[in-house]
Design an enzyme around this catalytic site. Structure first.
Site, PDB file in Angstrom:
ATOM      1  N   ASP A  64       0.694 -50.397  38.261  1.00 33.56           N
ATOM      2  CA  ASP A  64      -0.607 -50.120  38.871  1.00 33.56           C
ATOM      3  C   ASP A  64      -1.474 -51.381  38.737  1.00 33.56           C
ATOM      4  OD1 ASP A  64      -3.538 -49.330  38.565  1.00 33.56           O
ATOM      5  OD2 ASP A  64      -2.694 -47.495  39.384  1.00 33.56           O
ATOM      6  N   THR A  97      -5.188 -50.950  44.896  1.00 29.54           N
ATOM      7  CA  THR A  97      -5.705 -51.957  43.950  1.00 29.54           C
ATOM      8  C   THR A  97      -4.875 -53.239  44.003  1.00 29.54           C
ATOM      9  OG1 THR A  97      -4.426 -50.822  42.249  1.00 29.54           O
ATOM     10  CG2 THR A  97      -6.767 -50.373  42.309  1.00 29.54           C
ATOM     11  N   THR A  98      -3.536 -53.104  44.172  1.00 29.38           N
ATOM     12  CA  THR A  98      -2.679 -54.289  44.250  1.00 29.38           C
ATOM     13  C   THR A  98      -2.928 -55.029  45.565  1.00 29.38           C
ATOM     14  OG1 THR A  98      -1.036 -53.026  43.011  1.00 29.38           O
ATOM     15  CG2 THR A  98      -0.292 -55.081  43.986  1.00 29.38           C
ATOM     16  N   ASP A 395      -3.923 -41.478  40.987  1.00 28.23           N
ATOM     17  CA  ASP A 395      -3.874 -42.088  42.323  1.00 28.23           C
ATOM     18  C   ASP A 395      -3.629 -41.022  43.388  1.00 28.23           C
ATOM     19  OD1 ASP A 395      -4.315 -44.502  41.235  1.00 28.23           O
ATOM     20  OD2 ASP A 395      -2.356 -45.374  41.628  1.00 28.23           O
TER      21      ASP A 395
END
Length: 557
Positions: A64, A97-98, A395
């Site tokens: 994550d 987020t990545t 998530d």
């Protein structure tokens, strides 16, 4: 001195480190690239995990983006700003987020050749913002609406989000848990969108058992036991009373002194305390509750009186748990025993039970009638697995909430970025002057997501990206759906693969990455002052230096 040959004039402290102009901009770009390279391999279904050790020796294993960057300690201010992006993205939409870090790093590196060619950063920023506005409009035009009454479709979206996670093996289980929890928490009667799962859907992680034992309870679970061993541990259809006050003798607000003149005075004082407590307990037992829960303490004497009245008591509950209990049982939290009314008693709970799970006792409020709060119970082999499962579940919950709030979908697997990039390249011919080149560069930078996806699954990147570019430049109306299958590395239609993303996540990713790149590009001076503590400075300072003037607390010692 003649002419303009002036003696050097020092304003900043000698310990201060300063970077100016181009040097500062290139330093920021390098920092942005370094941070994006950390998480680059964690994108897509074939993502690698990162193992991080915290200062206390604990281990975090995750892919994550936010969880990785949260654990990393960086010194460079631009790198800190990039890490803040992942946190903002996680709080805002909970997913991507990545992607946001990889995109932001790429946006910064596309600016480097322009800065070398002496293009002013303000020109770049204007082009970036123009590209962002157009990209958001293109995204809206290619989105499709989702039917919220069809649970299978919502499951598919949550599954495609979980496909890149550690828990992708159990995506059916996790998406079921997330959807069940959201249905409980979603308050449809509210005038505004109300689906606060962080407050009302608690995740309890208990090592042991198998992953198939995970489930969403029809009620809540609290890690507490009753205060007296003889109180009832199982009650059907209990009357639940929630309190926010102590069931102990109240001490004086300020310092209170008691003067005892004869031997009987102390006994009288104790008797007064007992009477006060008896009065409070009688006020509670008058309403005939079966379970009393308080956020504060309960004295031994109060336990005795309430046990005599056949009432089970739980004390020192967290405020958040008490709020969940109120939502699940239909009770109202009362601040003073004197103000209790019949309407404050919760009657929606079907079963109150206390059982031992592992080494600890847990209190259950089950079979609740239309609860608005729930507990998600996670079981697994080890703490590391459970922690990663919880992150993946969070998530999934975020994606589910985004769908309920804005049911607009766009194709996943890099198809969205390729389509937006292709349409921006077409539009670039309409852009006038110097803005055109950075505008085109943004369109090319968006290809970093499909590039990284194909890299991570070991495909031939150049060939795949060239073929994908050609597919998106066709006149076929289905062209927007061509993306990369992250498992095989082949070009496939995301419509047939059923891989979708929510529009809100993609828009937020574009906004966050481009806006942060613009902010970092406009920095032309980095000043980092190294401050030493006064005491340390005094010990190491040479004797012949004059004493420095100090103010306030430093002067007073």
């Amino acid at each position: 001195l003649p002419g303009n040959q002036q003696s050097p004039f020092i304003v900043l402290n000698m310990n201060t480190k300063r970077e100016k102009g181009k040097q500062a901009q290139f330093s920021n770009i390098r920092a942005g690239k370094a941070v994006s390279d950390i998480v680059r391999t964690t994108l897509g279904p074939k993502a690698m995990l990162k193992m991080l050790m915290d200062p206390l020796g604990g281990i975090v294993m995750t892919n994550d983006g936010n969880a990785i960057l949260r654990e990393i300690d960086v010194a460079h201010p631009a790198a800190k700003s990039m890490i803040e992006l992942a946190r903002a993205q996680d709080e805002e939409v909970g997913d991507g987020t990545t992607s946001v870090i990889i995109l932001a790093g790429e946006m910064l590196s596309t600016a480097e050749p322009f800065l070398i060619k002496e293009v002013h950063p303000t020109v770049l920023v204007n082009a970036y913002y123009k590209a962002l506005d157009d990209a958001i409009k293109i995204g809206e035009s290619m989105s499709t609406k989702l039917d919220l009454s069809n649970d299978d479709e919502i499951h598919n979206i949550i599954k495609s989000c979980l496909g890149t996670k550690f828990a992708s093996k159990w995506d059916n289980l996790i998406s079921n848990l997330a959807l069940q929890a959201l249905k409980v928490v979603h308050n449809k009667s509210s005038h505004v969108f109300d689906c606060d799962f962080k407050k009302y859907a608690k995740t309890e992680k208990i090592p042991g058992g198998s992953l198939e034992d995970c489930h969403v309870m029809n009620g809540i679970m609290i890690n507490k036991d009753i205060v007296h061993p003889e109180m009832r541990r199982k009650i059907e259809n209990p009357r639940v009373l929630l309190l926010d006050c102590t069931l102990e003798y109240k001490k004086g607000e300020s310092m209170t002194n008691m003067e005892i003149t004869k031997e009987g005075d102390f006994a009288i004082a104790l008797e007064q305390e007992r009477k006060e407590l008896k009065f409070v307990c009688d006020m509670i037992s008058k309403w005939n509750p079966d379970v009393v829960i308080t956020e504060k303490g309960v004295s031994d004497l109060a336990c005795h009186y309430l046990q005599k009245a056949n009432i089970s008591v739980i004390r020192r509950l967290r405020k958040t748990d008490n709020n969940r209990a109120a939502k699940a049982t239909g009770a109202t939290i009362v601040n003073r025993p004197e103000e209790i009314q019949e309407s404050d008693i919760g009657k929606k709970c079907g079963l109150f039970e206390i059982t031992k799970l592992g080494d600890e006792y847990f209190t259950y409020f089950l079979k609740c009638e239309d609860p608005k709060a729930c507990t998600i119970l996670l079981r697994g082999a080890s703490k590391d697995v459970l922690n990663e499962m919880e992150r993946n579940l969070q998530d999934a919950l975020c994606v589910g909430r985004n769908i309920l709030a804005c049911p607009q979908l766009v194709p996943g697997g890099g198809a969205f970025e390729m389509e937006v990039g292709a349409r921006l390249l077409e539009k670039s011919s309409e852009v006038e002057g110097l803005l055109q080149l950075p505008y085109k560069a943004i369109a090319r930078a968006l290809e970093v997501i499909p590039k990284t996806l194909s890299q991570n699954c070991g495909a031939d990147v150049i060939r795949i990206i060239t073929d994908l570019r050609a597919k998106h430049n066709e006149t076929n109306p289905e062209r927007a759906f061509w993306g990369i299958n992250g498992t095989t590395g082949k070009i496939e239609s995301m419509k047939t693969l059923n891989v979708w993303d929510t529009l809100s996540v993609k828009q937020q990713t574009l906004k966050t990455s481009i806006e942060s790149a613009c902010m970092l590009l406009r920095i032309d001076d980095i000043v980092s002052g190294v401050k030493k503590r006064e005491k340390a400075g005094r010990e190491t300072a040479p004797q012949d230096q004059p004493p420095q003037e100090t103010f306030g607390d430093a002067r007073d010692g």
